[in-house]
Design a protein around this motif. Sequence first.
Motif, mmCIF file in Angstrom:
data_model
loop_
_atom_site.group_PDB
_atom_site.id
_atom_site.type_symbol
_atom_site.label_atom_id
_atom_site.label_comp_id
_atom_site.label_asym_id
_atom_site.label_seq_id
_atom_site.Cartn_x
_atom_site.Cartn_y
_atom_site.Cartn_z
ATOM 1 N N VAL A 129 58.762 -5.422 -15.402
ATOM 2 C CA VAL A 129 58.840 -5.392 -13.942
ATOM 3 C C VAL A 129 58.069 -4.191 -13.404
ATOM 4 O O VAL A 129 58.275 -3.060 -13.844
ATOM 5 N N GLN A 130 57.165 -4.445 -12.479
ATOM 6 C CA GLN A 130 56.438 -3.382 -11.791
ATOM 7 C C GLN A 130 56.875 -3.444 -10.325
ATOM 8 O O GLN A 130 56.494 -4.355 -9.587
ATOM 9 N N VAL A 131 57.685 -2.506 -9.925
ATOM 10 C CA VAL A 131 58.231 -2.515 -8.562
ATOM 11 C C VAL A 131 57.121 -2.131 -7.580
ATOM 12 O O VAL A 131 56.331 -1.226 -7.869
ATOM 13 N N PRO A 132 57.013 -2.815 -6.435
ATOM 14 C CA PRO A 132 56.000 -2.434 -5.439
ATOM 15 C C PRO A 132 56.121 -0.950 -5.074
ATOM 16 O O PRO A 132 57.223 -0.413 -5.024
ATOM 17 N N ASN A 133 54.982 -0.306 -4.840
ATOM 18 C CA ASN A 133 54.987 1.137 -4.601
ATOM 19 C C ASN A 133 54.760 1.486 -3.133
ATOM 20 O O ASN A 133 54.513 2.631 -2.778
ATOM 21 N N LYS A 134 54.835 0.467 -2.267
ATOM 22 C CA LYS A 134 54.507 0.707 -0.860
ATOM 23 C C LYS A 134 55.317 -0.283 -0.019
ATOM 24 O O LYS A 134 55.370 -1.468 -0.362
ATOM 25 N N THR A 135 55.975 0.202 1.032
ATOM 26 C CA THR A 135 56.630 -0.755 1.925
ATOM 27 C C THR A 135 55.694 -1.046 3.092
ATOM 28 O O THR A 135 55.037 -0.143 3.634
ATOM 29 N N LEU A 136 55.616 -2.303 3.451
ATOM 30 C CA LEU A 136 54.646 -2.738 4.453
ATOM 31 C C LEU A 136 55.245 -2.689 5.857
ATOM 32 O O LEU A 136 56.417 -3.028 6.050
ATOM 33 N N ALA A 137 54.388 -2.272 6.806
ATOM 34 C CA ALA A 137 54.786 -2.333 8.213
ATOM 35 C C ALA A 137 54.306 -3.666 8.757
ATOM 36 O O ALA A 137 53.182 -4.083 8.483
ATOM 37 N N VAL A 138 55.173 -4.342 9.519
ATOM 38 C CA VAL A 138 54.780 -5.645 10.037
ATOM 39 C C VAL A 138 53.923 -5.488 11.291
ATOM 40 O O VAL A 138 53.845 -4.397 11.876
ATOM 41 N N GLY A 139 53.274 -6.588 11.666
ATOM 42 C CA GLY A 139 52.416 -6.564 12.842
ATOM 43 C C GLY A 139 50.967 -6.782 12.434
ATOM 44 O O GLY A 139 50.661 -6.978 11.259
ATOM 45 N N THR A 140 50.081 -6.749 13.429
ATOM 46 C CA THR A 140 48.661 -6.994 13.157
ATOM 47 C C THR A 140 47.937 -5.671 12.992
ATOM 48 O O THR A 140 48.114 -4.754 13.799
ATOM 49 N N SER A 141 47.174 -5.574 11.921
ATOM 50 C CA SER A 141 46.420 -4.336 11.699
ATOM 51 C C SER A 141 45.218 -4.625 10.802
ATOM 52 O O SER A 141 45.099 -5.715 10.237
ATOM 53 N N ASP A 142 44.325 -3.661 10.710
ATOM 54 C CA ASP A 142 43.190 -3.794 9.802
ATOM 55 C C ASP A 142 43.624 -3.334 8.424
ATOM 56 O O ASP A 142 44.060 -2.197 8.246
ATOM 57 N N ALA A 182 42.064 -3.021 4.682
ATOM 58 C CA ALA A 182 40.805 -3.043 3.923
ATOM 59 C C ALA A 182 39.662 -3.580 4.793
ATOM 60 O O ALA A 182 38.729 -4.197 4.291
ATOM 61 N N GLY A 183 39.793 -3.381 6.120
ATOM 62 C CA GLY A 183 38.739 -3.802 7.034
ATOM 63 C C GLY A 183 38.856 -5.240 7.514
ATOM 64 O O GLY A 183 37.953 -5.757 8.177
ATOM 65 N N ARG A 184 39.968 -5.898 7.186
ATOM 66 C CA ARG A 184 40.157 -7.281 7.645
ATOM 67 C C ARG A 184 41.408 -7.336 8.518
ATOM 68 O O ARG A 184 42.426 -6.704 8.207
ATOM 69 N N ARG A 185 41.345 -8.120 9.592
ATOM 70 C CA ARG A 185 42.440 -8.208 10.556
ATOM 71 C C ARG A 185 43.535 -9.138 10.011
ATOM 72 O O ARG A 185 43.336 -10.360 9.935
ATOM 73 N N LEU A 186 44.678 -8.561 9.631
ATOM 74 C CA LEU A 186 45.764 -9.371 9.083
ATOM 75 C C LEU A 186 47.022 -9.214 9.917
ATOM 76 O O LEU A 186 47.328 -8.124 10.394
ATOM 77 N N ARG A 187 47.753 -10.319 10.076
ATOM 78 C CA ARG A 187 49.050 -10.275 10.736
ATOM 79 C C ARG A 187 50.131 -10.448 9.668
ATOM 80 O O ARG A 187 50.165 -11.465 8.972
ATOM 81 N N LEU A 188 50.969 -9.429 9.528
ATOM 82 C CA LEU A 188 52.075 -9.509 8.564
ATOM 83 C C LEU A 188 53.340 -9.861 9.336
ATOM 84 O O LEU A 188 53.718 -9.163 10.281
#
Lengths: 321, 256
Positions: free
Chosen positions: A158-171, A173-179
């Motif tokens: 098991v490799q636990v994720p090392n980052k918690t994601l903030a939701v919403g739309t943001s760039d 890696a330079g791409r516009r993503l909505r989480l």
Amino acid sequence: MKYCAMKRRLAFLLAGLSGLLPGLLPAAEFDYALQARKVADGVYAFIGRTEDFTMENGGNIVNTGFIVAPAGLIVIDSGPSLRYGRQMRQSMTAQTGKSPVMLINTHHHPDHFLGNQAFADLPIGALPATVKGIAEEGNAFAENLFRLSGDWMKDTEVQVPNKTLAVGTSDIAGRRLRLIALDGHTGADLAVYDETSGVLFAGDLAFNRRAPTTPHADVTRWLAALDTLEAITREPGFTALVPGHGEVSRDAQPIRQTRAWLTWLQGALRRAAQAGQDMNEVLELPVAPDFAQWPQARSEYRRSVGHLFPAAEQGVLEGRY
Amino acid sequence: MKFPMTIAALALAALMPAADAAALSETGDPLASARWGEMEKSFLAGAPVLFDPRVKVIAPSMAEDPLQVPVTVDATQLGKVVEVLVFADFNPIVQVLRFYPEHASAYLGFRVKLQQSTPVRAAVRTADGIWHVGGTWVNTVGGGCTAPAGSAAAKDWQQRLNAVSGRQWSTGPNAGRLRLRIEHPMDTGLVAGTPAFHLEEIDFHDAAGQRLMRLQTFEPVSENPVFTLQAGENAGAVEASGRDNNGNAFRARIAP
């Protein structure tokens, strides 16, 4: 987790023994033969089989994918094993000539995160409850997959994720993503909408012609999440939906199918509880004709009885419905 | 059959349909369990035993959740039943429950925790002293007895301890049925640091004060047990009363 580790070693031992017997080895090279399909410009998906975990498919029953961003590849889910994660990484880099820069786990089910080790050098992001779920339940899930998929799982940890994601739309890696943070399939389900291509990665909130799984489901919350996702498919830019399991769709069909299954399931279990049926009787009830032909319909229904009938029954016995 | 049947078994066979009579057996465990001999010695010592297809034990052959394996015991084809003992050969705690159907049918549905694949059996004693044994194999990945109860993680379980909910059905295909749920962690004592804490005794009386059933429960019965009984269509309001091994008592009335 000493006990789990011991069991794991035993699983290795058993898997090793089966390797000594010719003809019992599922696939000599343990090659998932992963071939990404283009969903839209710069968006690809690896489509798994609509089966249950077996020694033959090695757990390749899940959809994963990646988005080609200016800074590199954004990977969505890592599959059921270290071998899958590695092969997936190799395949997408060969196909695009770009390296992954980030991995996102949509939720804490093992077929979606047990390939994380292959991306351990990158940021691995997930919703906070997903990080917690992987940390707490990951080992038990992995142990179960060793039992179901055997040596395909070799060296998977098991490799636990090392980052918690903030939701919403943001760039990213330079791409516009909505989480989009949702829940219902599990306690935390992340959907990813690529604003550039109009592709929606729905995770396991949507299944396409495959019976949904419910071990951590809250059906009422799940139905609400499906409404949110369907609204996205009505946006003018929407082009495709990548479900967690089953084929890519150009419309909201997987959302509607998943909703229809869940609505039927919830109603059937409630009616059975209201009629005074015991769990053994409920297990024998038929699957509605609309879904009976779907892969895994019968087995998922029986599992769902175990997951969801106790609550339906409690509701009736307490006089709530 | 290697040995001739006892007179009692022959008399029984004469009263049964041919297929069932052919399946009656005094020797040879139909479930081929290595522990049958030990089970017989521990629980049925000295008394005559018959493997009897009229004792129905219904459970899934593959249990998805080892913490909640549904089991239904139906011995209603046997006539007057004095006692029913349910056990699982390979469970770390073998004995699941006992019930004494008095004015209720010899029928009980419940759920059980299983640690590994095992036969689940019901031994049913009739008034003539014969134990009629039926059973079925349940396969499971296990862990049911050494996993902590879900309530261990909940904050309010102590407030809800022994809370009873239930319902009787007076119409429809399940008329005469009573279902009862009791909030209890049913700790097995096999989880480190958690002593055995489980319901021990539940009595069911009908509105006329007659005892329907006496039920003794042991550690393997699932957390927050749910029982299904055939109380009969004329039971009226049923009173359920009982206690756990720490002396916590409950009493509840379930009206039709």
